[in-house]
Design an enzyme around this catalytic site. Structure first.
Site, PDB file in Angstrom:
ATOM      1  N   SER A  11      -1.785  -1.387  11.496  1.00  0.00           N
ATOM      2  CA  SER A  11      -1.621  -2.378  10.434  1.00  0.00           C
ATOM      3  C   SER A  11      -1.437  -3.743  11.092  1.00  0.00           C
ATOM      4  CB  SER A  11      -0.412  -2.037   9.562  1.00  0.00           C
ATOM      5  OG  SER A  11      -0.214  -3.018   8.571  1.00  0.00           O
ATOM      6  N   LYS A  78       1.933  -4.339   1.721  1.00  0.00           N
ATOM      7  CA  LYS A  78       1.644  -3.106   0.992  1.00  0.00           C
ATOM      8  C   LYS A  78       1.440  -1.935   1.956  1.00  0.00           C
ATOM      9  CE  LYS A  78      -0.426  -5.419  -3.002  1.00  0.00           C
ATOM     10  NZ  LYS A  78      -1.641  -5.622  -3.803  1.00  0.00           N
ATOM     11  N   GLU A  79       0.766  -2.194   3.086  1.00  0.00           N
ATOM     12  CA  GLU A  79       0.585  -1.142   4.089  1.00  0.00           C
ATOM     13  C   GLU A  79       1.933  -0.713   4.645  1.00  0.00           C
ATOM     14  OE1 GLU A  79      -3.838  -2.448   5.766  1.00  0.00           O
ATOM     15  OE2 GLU A  79      -2.052  -2.826   6.964  1.00  0.00           O
ATOM     16  N   LEU A  80       2.793  -1.699   4.927  1.00  0.00           N
ATOM     17  CA  LEU A  80       4.123  -1.390   5.448  1.00  0.00           C
ATOM     18  C   LEU A  80       4.920  -0.572   4.437  1.00  0.00           C
ATOM     19  CD1 LEU A  80       6.414  -1.666   7.490  1.00  0.00           C
ATOM     20  CD2 LEU A  80       6.935  -3.912   6.497  1.00  0.00           C
ATOM     21  N   LEU A  83       3.775   3.024   4.440  1.00  0.00           N
ATOM     22  CA  LEU A  83       4.262   3.757   5.616  1.00  0.00           C
ATOM     23  C   LEU A  83       5.759   4.049   5.501  1.00  0.00           C
ATOM     24  CD1 LEU A  83       2.214   1.867   8.335  1.00  0.00           C
ATOM     25  CD2 LEU A  83       2.100   4.312   7.892  1.00  0.00           C
TER      26      LEU A  83
END
Length: 313
Positions: A11, A78-80, A83
């Site tokens: 990311s 959003k990726e964080l 995850l």
């Protein structure tokens, strides 16, 4: 159990690609790791949202390149979040933060949760520092041909006492894998919760699998098939493995051992015989070295081999 397709999901902010992210992805790939990185993993016309979702879901770990550019992006957040949610659901540490020219205060202002995570702080030129930290943290290490040859040679030189100890460890690996597979299969097939294919169901399946893997002491990267096998085939494998480590196999039995583990039982022969998970073996030549190691270690009398097959590990 479905094998994870990727070792790492990366990311990052697009502005950090040229100087740091792209070289990092290329170096990890060159070392044999399976990477989800948008430039490598998405093709023309692919859905960005769907691709990233699958990448996060099917990766063992997420490498987060925290930078001033990262902090400005909404998509990276959003990726964080995805995850972090995966960490909570699976109750495992999956996020590997890389601080790229940022201070603890800047990280804290972005996300207080990330300050508490062990991170590696680097300059753009320090790729090796990042990769060494990742390998140390995850235990995922691609094995070179030289390391595998050294492993085979060390097993050929074991004393009788050490052969006995090695076999006991090997036998435990076999029992752990097949007991795990049977329990996992029984749980999966007896529960009607998973009649649809919703993502939440998949996460519950992953969570159960991870929990059972931990209970049976099976590391990440081991090839596992969630189904039971006949006890007589498993016991046959145990007997042949014992003859293997003591160097008492015939050529025919060595061939049978290979076929039994890899085809009939569809299991991770590299983990069982060498304690090296299947996913650590990336090169075809490295694969061939370990297969030939079945003969090199297990067969004392090799005169029946044609000269072209008498390779010296």
């Amino acid at each position: 159990m479905k094998e994870n397709k990727y070792d790492f999901f990366i990311s990052h902010a697009s502005e950090d690609k040229p100087e740091f992210v792209r070289p990092l992805a290329e170096e990890l790939t060159n070392r044999g790791y399976n990477i989800w990185y948008d430039e490598f993993s998405l093709g023309l016309g692919d859905s960005l949202v769907e691709g990233i979702s699958k990448g996060i879901k099917n990766s063992l770990y997420g490498i987060i390149i925290l930078s001033k550019n990262f902090f400005k992006k909404s998509w990276t957040k959003k990726e964080l979040e995805a995850l972090l949610n995966k960490e909570i659901i699976l109750n495992e540490t999956l996020i590997l933060p890389v601080w790229l020219d940022v201070t603890p205060k800047e990280v804290y202002n972005f996300s207080p949760l990330l300050v508490d995570k062990l991170a590696v702080s680097v300059k753009p030129s320090e790729l090796s520092k990042v990769i060494n930290s990742i390998e140390k943290k995850t235990g995922i290490s691609v094995k070179s041909k030289e390391q595998l040859i050294q492993k085979i040679n060390s097993l050929k030189r074991l004393s009788e006492n050490k052969q006995t100890k090695y076999f006991l460890d090997l036998e435990n690996r076999i029992k752990s894998i097949f007991l795990f597979q049977e329990e996992y299969h029984n749980w999966y097939t007896s529960d009607d919760l998973f009649e649809n294919e919703e993502e939440w169901d998949d996460l519950l399946v992953d969570l159960k699998g991870k929990k059972l893997q931990s209970e049976y002491g099976i590391p990440n990267g081991v090839w596992i098939v969630p189904e039971p096998f006949p006890e007589n085939e498993i016991q046959r494998a145990v007997k042949l493995c014992k003859k293997w480590i003591f160097g008492e196999l015939t050529i025919k039995e060595a061939t049978e051992l290979h076929f039994l583990l890899e085809e009939q039982l569809d299991t991770d022969l590299f983990y069982i015989l060498y304690a090296i998970p299947h996913s650590f073996i990336k090169e075809r030549k490295a694969y061939d070295i370990l297969i030939y190691g079945i003969i090199e270690i297990g067969v004392k009398e090799k005169k029946s081999l044609p000269p072209s097959e008498k390779k010296n590990c």
